[in-house]
Design a protein around this motif. Sequence first.
Motif, short mmCIF file in Angstrom:
data_model
loop_
_atom_site.label_atom_id
_atom_site.label_comp_id
_atom_site.label_asym_id
_atom_site.label_seq_id
_atom_site.Cartn_x
_atom_site.Cartn_y
_atom_site.Cartn_z
N ASP A 222 29.83 54.13 40.08
CA ASP A 222 31.15 54.75 40.09
C ASP A 222 31.16 56.03 40.92
O ASP A 222 32.13 56.31 41.64
CB ASP A 222 31.61 55.03 38.66
N GLU A 223 30.10 56.80 40.84
CA GLU A 223 30.01 58.05 41.59
C GLU A 223 30.06 57.82 43.10
O GLU A 223 30.46 58.71 43.85
CB GLU A 223 28.71 58.78 41.23
N ASP B 33 26.40 51.94 35.63
CA ASP B 33 27.86 52.04 35.77
C ASP B 33 28.24 53.39 36.35
O ASP B 33 29.07 53.49 37.27
CB ASP B 33 28.55 51.85 34.42
N LYS B 34 27.65 54.45 35.83
CA LYS B 34 27.95 55.81 36.27
C LYS B 34 27.53 56.03 37.71
O LYS B 34 28.27 56.60 38.52
CB LYS B 34 27.26 56.82 35.35
N THR C 248 31.59 50.34 51.11
CA THR C 248 31.59 50.24 49.66
C THR C 248 30.55 49.20 49.28
O THR C 248 30.61 48.06 49.75
CB THR C 248 32.97 49.79 49.14
N ARG D 36 40.34 46.79 45.79
CA ARG D 36 40.41 48.19 46.23
C ARG D 36 41.82 48.76 46.08
O ARG D 36 41.99 49.92 45.71
CB ARG D 36 39.95 48.29 47.69
N SER E 234 43.66 55.33 40.40
CA SER E 234 43.19 56.71 40.61
C SER E 234 44.26 57.64 41.17
O SER E 234 44.08 58.86 41.18
CB SER E 234 41.99 56.70 41.56
N SER F 266 38.62 44.30 36.30
CA SER F 266 39.13 44.60 34.97
C SER F 266 38.89 43.45 33.99
O SER F 266 39.03 42.27 34.34
CB SER F 266 40.63 44.87 35.06
N GLN G 265 42.32 49.73 42.51
CA GLN G 265 41.58 50.94 42.15
C GLN G 265 42.29 52.18 42.67
O GLN G 265 42.32 53.21 42.02
CB GLN G 265 40.16 50.85 42.70
N PHE H 128 31.01 48.91 43.10
CA PHE H 128 31.48 48.15 41.94
C PHE H 128 30.80 46.79 41.86
O PHE H 128 30.24 46.30 42.83
CB PHE H 128 33.00 48.00 41.95
N GLY I 277 31.60 55.04 44.49
CA GLY I 277 32.67 54.11 44.82
C GLY I 277 32.27 52.65 44.87
O GLY I 277 33.00 51.81 45.39
#
Length: 254
Positions: A46-47, A42-43, A176, A246, A253, A55, A249, A51, A49
């Motif tokens: 995410d770093e 996950d990390k 992405t 997108r 952010s 949600s 997101q 996925f 961008g």
Amino acid sequence: MFAALFFFSFTYPVMAVSNQAIHWGLKKASNGQQAEAGPKLDKLLDEHGAFYKGSAKEKVLYLTFDNGYENGYTASILDTLKKEKVPAAFFVTGHYLESAPDLVKRMNKEGHIIGNHSWHHPDLTQVSDEKLKEELARVKKETAQLTKQKDMKYLRPPRGIFSERTLKMAKEEGYTHVMWSLAFVDWYTNNQKGWQYSYDNIMKQIHPGAILLLHTVSKDNAEALPKVIKDLKKQGYRFESLDDYRKKQKRISA
């Protein structure tokens, strides 16, 4: 006397970007609970961008297909999507672009996203930087020549293999990574098991925010898709595009 002035320059070591191959895998969803890849993956995603699900708070689904070659079922899938007004993303290879240009044109004409699945479908962790860029650029260029889609935003790595290096390079090239949270063995064309097999595998793994990966070579998928979509709508789910994801997101952010 003048005091001597000494200036020291410190050079900090640049950490190498890992090219260790990661084969995408996760804990499958069940009973409506989201699939989980784990905190470490996950990390990492995410770093960069990337996925693999949306949600957990919204009953929204994202339908994606991998198109390595044509097996006669994509037109039927497109018919279903058009009838049910469902957007999708099709990740195509060079072979698909060259062998099924009319279907690629139709995908674009009917409002679907065309994503990059590389030209030759290699393990991108095993090719040079130059080769990786070429693999992506050829798909983007050919898609632009065939359709009105002049930009290409999304990449699905062949075989679900990636690394920190390929994530970084793809992002630098404007892509992405889009992985998935729902999939099953559906690509063996000589081992199709009937529409119920596809239907059951989708319905038992479905969850809010799911990104579904289906292969268009599957007769089972093509035949199950109408009932899958209708029944999921009855359960309160709605289908959105990767572009919708997108936008959400970016709002979060901002």
